[in-house]
Motif scaffolding. Sequence first.
Motif, PDB file in Angstrom:
ATOM      1  N   LYS A  43       0.828  -1.212   0.000  1.00 47.94           N
ATOM      2  CA  LYS A  43       0.000   0.000   0.000  1.00 47.94           C
ATOM      3  C   LYS A  43       0.858   1.256   0.000  1.00 47.94           C
ATOM      4  O   LYS A  43       0.454   2.294  -0.524  1.00 47.94           O
ATOM      5  N   ARG A  44       2.049   1.181   0.594  1.00 46.85           N
ATOM      6  CA  ARG A  44       2.976   2.316   0.560  1.00 46.85           C
ATOM      7  C   ARG A  44       3.693   2.397  -0.783  1.00 46.85           C
ATOM      8  O   ARG A  44       3.995   3.480  -1.278  1.00 46.85           O
ATOM      9  N   GLU A  45       3.979   1.236  -1.380  1.00 45.17           N
ATOM     10  CA  GLU A  45       4.806   1.214  -2.578  1.00 45.17           C
ATOM     11  C   GLU A  45       4.053   1.574  -3.850  1.00 45.17           C
ATOM     12  O   GLU A  45       4.667   2.010  -4.818  1.00 45.17           O
ATOM     13  N   ILE A  46       2.733   1.405  -3.875  1.00 41.79           N
ATOM     14  CA  ILE A  46       1.982   1.755  -5.088  1.00 41.79           C
ATOM     15  C   ILE A  46       2.015   3.269  -5.335  1.00 41.79           C
ATOM     16  O   ILE A  46       2.298   3.704  -6.463  1.00 41.79           O
TER      17      ILE A  46
ATOM     18  N   LEU B 175      -3.295   4.043 -13.775  1.00 39.92           N
ATOM     19  CA  LEU B 175      -4.484   3.179 -13.821  1.00 39.92           C
ATOM     20  C   LEU B 175      -4.406   2.115 -12.729  1.00 39.92           C
ATOM     21  O   LEU B 175      -5.402   1.838 -12.052  1.00 39.92           O
ATOM     22  N   LEU B 176      -3.228   1.524 -12.538  1.00 42.07           N
ATOM     23  CA  LEU B 176      -3.055   0.537 -11.469  1.00 42.07           C
ATOM     24  C   LEU B 176      -3.345   1.167 -10.116  1.00 42.07           C
ATOM     25  O   LEU B 176      -4.007   0.560  -9.262  1.00 42.07           O
ATOM     26  N   PHE B 177      -2.848   2.376  -9.908  1.00 43.94           N
ATOM     27  CA  PHE B 177      -3.074   3.103  -8.655  1.00 43.94           C
ATOM     28  C   PHE B 177      -4.578   3.240  -8.381  1.00 43.94           C
ATOM     29  O   PHE B 177      -5.037   3.023  -7.258  1.00 43.94           O
TER      30      PHE B 177
ATOM     31  N   ILE C 145       5.135  -4.874  -8.328  1.00 43.26           N
ATOM     32  CA  ILE C 145       5.437  -3.511  -7.883  1.00 43.26           C
ATOM     33  C   ILE C 145       6.937  -3.350  -7.645  1.00 43.26           C
ATOM     34  O   ILE C 145       7.566  -2.382  -8.098  1.00 43.26           O
ATOM     35  N   GLY C 146       7.526  -4.322  -6.944  1.00 36.99           N
ATOM     36  CA  GLY C 146       8.962  -4.263  -6.668  1.00 36.99           C
ATOM     37  C   GLY C 146       9.792  -4.303  -7.938  1.00 36.99           C
ATOM     38  O   GLY C 146      10.773  -3.563  -8.074  1.00 36.99           O
ATOM     39  N   SER C 147       9.396  -5.156  -8.876  1.00 35.32           N
ATOM     40  CA  SER C 147      10.114  -5.255 -10.139  1.00 35.32           C
ATOM     41  C   SER C 147      10.050  -3.945 -10.916  1.00 35.32           C
ATOM     42  O   SER C 147      11.053  -3.509 -11.505  1.00 35.32           O
ATOM     43  N   ASN C 148       8.891  -3.291 -10.917  1.00 31.94           N
ATOM     44  CA  ASN C 148       8.757  -2.026 -11.644  1.00 31.94           C
ATOM     45  C   ASN C 148       9.587  -0.911 -11.009  1.00 31.94           C
ATOM     46  O   ASN C 148      10.153  -0.069 -11.712  1.00 31.94           O
ATOM     47  N   ILE C 149       9.653  -0.913  -9.682  1.00 24.10           N
ATOM     48  CA  ILE C 149      10.516   0.067  -9.004  1.00 24.10           C
ATOM     49  C   ILE C 149      11.972  -0.169  -9.398  1.00 24.10           C
ATOM     50  O   ILE C 149      12.710   0.763  -9.729  1.00 24.10           O
ATOM     51  N   PHE C 150      12.403  -1.428  -9.381  1.00 22.06           N
ATOM     52  CA  PHE C 150      13.772  -1.766  -9.758  1.00 22.06           C
ATOM     53  C   PHE C 150      14.042  -1.426 -11.216  1.00 22.06           C
ATOM     54  O   PHE C 150      15.134  -0.981 -11.570  1.00 22.06           O
ATOM     55  N   ASN C 151      13.044  -1.662 -12.101  1.00 21.61           N
ATOM     56  CA  ASN C 151      13.234  -1.403 -13.531  1.00 21.61           C
ATOM     57  C   ASN C 151      13.551   0.068 -13.805  1.00 21.61           C
ATOM     58  O   ASN C 151      14.359   0.385 -14.670  1.00 21.61           O
ATOM     59  N   ILE C 152      12.898   0.958 -13.070  1.00 24.34           N
ATOM     60  CA  ILE C 152      13.148   2.384 -13.286  1.00 24.34           C
ATOM     61  C   ILE C 152      14.434   2.826 -12.601  1.00 24.34           C
ATOM     62  O   ILE C 152      15.289   3.482 -13.205  1.00 24.34           O
ATOM     63  N   LEU C 153      14.587   2.455 -11.345  1.00 25.34           N
ATOM     64  CA  LEU C 153      15.726   2.950 -10.578  1.00 25.34           C
ATOM     65  C   LEU C 153      17.037   2.238 -10.909  1.00 25.34           C
ATOM     66  O   LEU C 153      18.092   2.881 -10.958  1.00 25.34           O
TER      67      LEU C 153
ATOM     68  N   LEU D  65      16.300   0.750  -1.191  1.00 30.19           N
ATOM     69  CA  LEU D  65      16.650  -0.511  -0.524  1.00 30.19           C
ATOM     70  C   LEU D  65      17.000  -0.280   0.942  1.00 30.19           C
ATOM     71  O   LEU D  65      16.563  -1.033   1.826  1.00 30.19           O
ATOM     72  N   ALA D  66      17.776   0.753   1.211  1.00 31.56           N
ATOM     73  CA  ALA D  66      18.208   1.040   2.576  1.00 31.56           C
ATOM     74  C   ALA D  66      17.015   1.368   3.472  1.00 31.56           C
ATOM     75  O   ALA D  66      16.905   0.851   4.597  1.00 31.56           O
ATOM     76  N   ILE D  67      16.116   2.216   2.972  1.00 32.30           N
ATOM     77  CA  ILE D  67      14.940   2.608   3.757  1.00 32.30           C
ATOM     78  C   ILE D  67      14.033   1.410   3.995  1.00 32.30           C
ATOM     79  O   ILE D  67      13.521   1.206   5.104  1.00 32.30           O
ATOM     80  N   LEU D  68      13.825   0.585   2.951  1.00 37.40           N
ATOM     81  CA  LEU D  68      12.980  -0.604   3.086  1.00 37.40           C
ATOM     82  C   LEU D  68      13.515  -1.544   4.158  1.00 37.40           C
ATOM     83  O   LEU D  68      12.763  -2.031   5.013  1.00 37.40           O
ATOM     84  N   LEU D  69      14.830  -1.766   4.143  1.00 38.22           N
ATOM     85  CA  LEU D  69      15.432  -2.657   5.128  1.00 38.22           C
ATOM     86  C   LEU D  69      15.380  -2.055   6.532  1.00 38.22           C
ATOM     87  O   LEU D  69      15.069  -2.764   7.505  1.00 38.22           O
ATOM     88  N   LEU D  70      15.683  -0.776   6.652  1.00 39.66           N
ATOM     89  CA  LEU D  70      15.681  -0.131   7.971  1.00 39.66           C
ATOM     90  C   LEU D  70      14.292  -0.152   8.601  1.00 39.66           C
ATOM     91  O   LEU D  70      14.141  -0.460   9.787  1.00 39.66           O
ATOM     92  N   VAL D  71      13.285   0.183   7.786  1.00 43.66           N
ATOM     93  CA  VAL D  71      11.903   0.194   8.298  1.00 43.66           C
ATOM     94  C   VAL D  71      11.478  -1.205   8.715  1.00 43.66           C
ATOM     95  O   VAL D  71      10.889  -1.412   9.784  1.00 43.66           O
ATOM     96  N   THR D  72      11.791  -2.207   7.884  1.00 44.70           N
ATOM     97  CA  THR D  72      11.384  -3.582   8.182  1.00 44.70           C
ATOM     98  C   THR D  72      12.099  -4.111   9.418  1.00 44.70           C
ATOM     99  O   THR D  72      11.485  -4.751  10.282  1.00 44.70           O
ATOM    100  N   LEU D  73      13.409  -3.858   9.522  1.00 42.61           N
ATOM    101  CA  LEU D  73      14.174  -4.331  10.680  1.00 42.61           C
ATOM    102  C   LEU D  73      13.731  -3.631  11.963  1.00 42.61           C
ATOM    103  O   LEU D  73      13.680  -4.254  13.034  1.00 42.61           O
ATOM    104  N   LYS D  74      13.409  -2.346  11.870  1.00 42.67           N
ATOM    105  CA  LYS D  74      12.926  -1.610  13.042  1.00 42.67           C
ATOM    106  C   LYS D  74      11.608  -2.182  13.540  1.00 42.67           C
ATOM    107  O   LYS D  74      11.403  -2.366  14.744  1.00 42.67           O
TER     108      LYS D  74
END
Length: 326
Positions: free
Chosen positions: A102-105, A287-289, A247-255, A140-149
Amino acid sequence: MFIQILILLLSLITLVWSADKFVFGASSLARNFGISPMIIGLTIVAMGSSAPEMMIAATASLQDNPDTAVGNAIGSNITNIALVLGLTALFHPLYVSSSTIKREIPLILVITAIATYMLANSNFSFNEGLILIIGFFSYLAILLLVTLKRAKQNPIDDKMVLEAEKEVPDAVSKPRSFFWLIFGMILLPLSASFLVDSSVFIAKAFGISDLVIGLTVIAVGTSLPELAASIMSIIKKEDDLALGNIIGSNIFNILAVLSLAGLISPGDIDQDAAARDAPYMLATTFLLFILCFSRSGKFRITRAKGLLLLAVYIGYQVLLFSQLKA
């Protein structure tokens, strides 16, 4: 020509297969060194589905074919949303509860808008590529930090994170892990090189641009891992992971994929990428959003929405090839 088409198909198959083996070796090695399956699932395994696109982008850019790299990134994102997600939802409606998704869309919508803006002048600079790759490592850093926290405060209850953790392969011996890691590292660039060479040959023979080859044949081929992963996820009743993979793949594809074109081969790109393809990618993402939300407040993609996404993909192919004939 037949031989070149055969090389293209075999290269695609080898590229996807070697990416899977590379991820297997890297994940197994990471587990042998005591790295958490959760971290492996959110990084190595998540990046695995975008490994073919990254290798194609790097190879094409090094061979001074940035349009192929740009086309692959844009085409893969359109294919992932409109074709892969459309087919997946037709097979089984998706009901999503993951707060991460829900955050990543909204995030993928913002990232796509930034990339579209960068390409709008038909030029992709080194600095723009640098901004995207910095964004990738920051993400990647923010995703890991938030998840680990969250993991330290409370047990992880996010379905997508739990499902991603379960997807991490079991560890094998270190020698075997090293073997598959090195094997994948060798075969990935080799198959990517053959694929780019054959696609350029075919494009020139049929009078098709490198951009369109990247948008169509290569994009569909490199999106096969996402389709396979999504189908397997819904068979296992892991709806969150099915959407999360896309969603993750599309983020990676752009970045991480699109950025390589700017970093390795900055300069002018095909005007169609700026005027037609990037805006279509942005519209598809928007449209996906919209489709992910319903009046009841639930987060779901029904069969009717899946059919609409497929129509968007077919419409895009009609647009591409009608312009080629013109």
